[in-house]
Design a protein around this motif. Structure first.
Motif, PDB file in Angstrom:
ATOM      1  N   SER A  34      42.910  44.467  41.157  1.00 56.14           N
ATOM      2  CA  SER A  34      43.305  44.102  39.792  1.00 56.14           C
ATOM      3  C   SER A  34      43.375  42.594  39.574  1.00 56.14           C
ATOM      4  O   SER A  34      44.229  42.113  38.836  1.00 56.14           O
ATOM      5  N   LEU A  35      42.482  41.862  40.222  1.00 58.36           N
ATOM      6  CA  LEU A  35      42.434  40.418  39.977  1.00 58.36           C
ATOM      7  C   LEU A  35      41.441  40.094  38.872  1.00 58.36           C
ATOM      8  O   LEU A  35      41.619  39.125  38.140  1.00 58.36           O
ATOM      9  N   VAL A  36      40.390  40.905  38.768  1.00 58.48           N
ATOM     10  CA  VAL A  36      39.362  40.685  37.749  1.00 58.48           C
ATOM     11  C   VAL A  36      38.965  42.029  37.141  1.00 58.48           C
ATOM     12  O   VAL A  36      39.293  43.087  37.672  1.00 58.48           O
TER      13      VAL A  36
ATOM     14  N   ILE B 226      32.468  38.820  34.369  1.00 57.94           N
ATOM     15  CA  ILE B 226      33.695  38.937  35.157  1.00 57.94           C
ATOM     16  C   ILE B 226      34.833  38.241  34.413  1.00 57.94           C
ATOM     17  O   ILE B 226      34.759  37.040  34.158  1.00 57.94           O
ATOM     18  N   HIS B 227      35.860  39.026  34.102  1.00 53.39           N
ATOM     19  CA  HIS B 227      37.016  38.493  33.377  1.00 53.39           C
ATOM     20  C   HIS B 227      38.223  38.463  34.297  1.00 53.39           C
ATOM     21  O   HIS B 227      38.442  39.405  35.060  1.00 53.39           O
ATOM     22  N   LEU B 228      39.021  37.421  34.181  1.00 49.20           N
ATOM     23  CA  LEU B 228      40.295  37.386  34.883  1.00 49.20           C
ATOM     24  C   LEU B 228      41.221  38.435  34.285  1.00 49.20           C
ATOM     25  O   LEU B 228      41.295  38.578  33.060  1.00 49.20           O
ATOM     26  N   SER B 229      41.933  39.152  35.113  1.00 50.91           N
ATOM     27  CA  SER B 229      42.995  40.029  34.627  1.00 50.91           C
ATOM     28  C   SER B 229      44.250  39.175  34.485  1.00 50.91           C
ATOM     29  O   SER B 229      44.284  38.033  34.956  1.00 50.91           O
ATOM     30  N   PRO B 230      45.277  39.689  33.830  1.00 52.45           N
ATOM     31  CA  PRO B 230      46.523  38.912  33.736  1.00 52.45           C
ATOM     32  C   PRO B 230      47.020  38.469  35.118  1.00 52.45           C
ATOM     33  O   PRO B 230      47.427  37.313  35.284  1.00 52.45           O
ATOM     34  N   SER B 231      46.980  39.367  36.099  1.00 55.00           N
ATOM     35  CA  SER B 231      47.492  38.959  37.417  1.00 55.00           C
ATOM     36  C   SER B 231      46.561  37.946  38.087  1.00 55.00           C
ATOM     37  O   SER B 231      47.020  37.067  38.816  1.00 55.00           O
TER      38      SER B 231
END
Lengths: 152, 152
Positions: free
Chosen positions: B79-81, B95-100
């Motif tokens: 759950s990093l991206v 590739i998107h950054l997730s909140p975490s």
DNA sequence: GGCAAATATATTGTGCACAATCTATTTGCT
DNA sequence: AGCAAATAGATTGTGCACAATATATTTGCC
């Protein structure tokens, strides 16, 4: 974003990228010899001093048995080296060059030569490469020593 | 043995050994963040510019899909991206950054700081590291350009 | 001699790198 | 429109690195 996290500021990434780029330059030169770059490193060590223990090769290349054991087994399967347990200490394994491993040195001479040509082969480049090499050796020593005091 | 084959003369080995030594210094700093060094590099890239294509990340890090695809899948599993196929071009994956993944930047700031302390954190060391970094960037560029003419 | 600690290598498991190939999609050309 | 070439990413297979652990042997100490 914090300046210190910028990719192009990072010494580590510069090292990582340059190291891989350099290995990629070696690869086409080593492929005709049937060698990977780490296998070539092992041969360089053995050409300097034959019949070393796994541990001694590991000390020179900074590699442990987890890396070296399978690598040396592959090299033995290619008949480049012979692995022999010590008589007096059955824990130790001594690595001997085979005739074909020794013979490869002749062909390997051309590798640094081809690189020198590729790199330009002019004195300024040579001096610069030497300086860079020494800086890297110093950095590595510094990092290995726990790096509590500044280098130089 | 020919002088040019001596291990301690070789720039490539100095690079290889220094790069691994440096990564080993990062490892204990990244482990608390649950990151490997290449995963940290991907995050560095995304923190500079989010929502990049796999190809664009690859261009910045010099890595191909063979390395990045499984690496990014592992990062997505953590759950990093988030990986999203493009609407208008189904071949591309953004590739998107997730909140975490974004939140991790705060903790990552301490990584270069801890390194600076470890490295000595004195001006001379900083200057030297900068010089070394630039030499490595130049070398890499030279190697990637086919290196037919001398550097500088 | 007997046994705990040290030593040398081997094994296991995970995660890169990277070459080679494959698949799916899009582009460009006619 | 139709199709070859290009493109993006995924897959497969090999070979490191390296942490963690296991195995076998030797050493040192009582």
């Amino acid at each position: 974003m914090h300046e210190s996290l910028r990719l192009d500021n990072q010494l580590c990434f510069a090292l990582y990228a340059a190291s891989r780029a350099m290995t990629q330059v070696y690869q086409p030169l080593l492929e005709p010899l049937g060698l990977t770059y780490p296998q070539y490193l092992v041969l360089l060590v053995l050409w300097e001093e034959d019949a070393l223990l796994v541990k001694e090769i590991g000390a020179r290349l900074d590699l442990d048995s987890g890396t070296l054991t399978p690598l040396l087994k592959r090299m033995e399967a290619q008949s480049l080296v012979v692995r022999k347990r010590q008589e007096n200490d059955q824990r130790q394994v001594r690595i001997h060059l085979s005739p074909s491993g020794r013979a490869l040195e002749g062909k390997a001479i051309e590798v640094p030569h081809a690189l020198a040509c590729r790199y330009g082969n002019v004195p300024s480049a040579y001096v610069e490469a030497t300086r860079l090499r020494d800086a890297l050796i110093g950095l590595r020593k510094h990092l290995r020593n726990g790096a509590t005091e500044p280098p130089r």
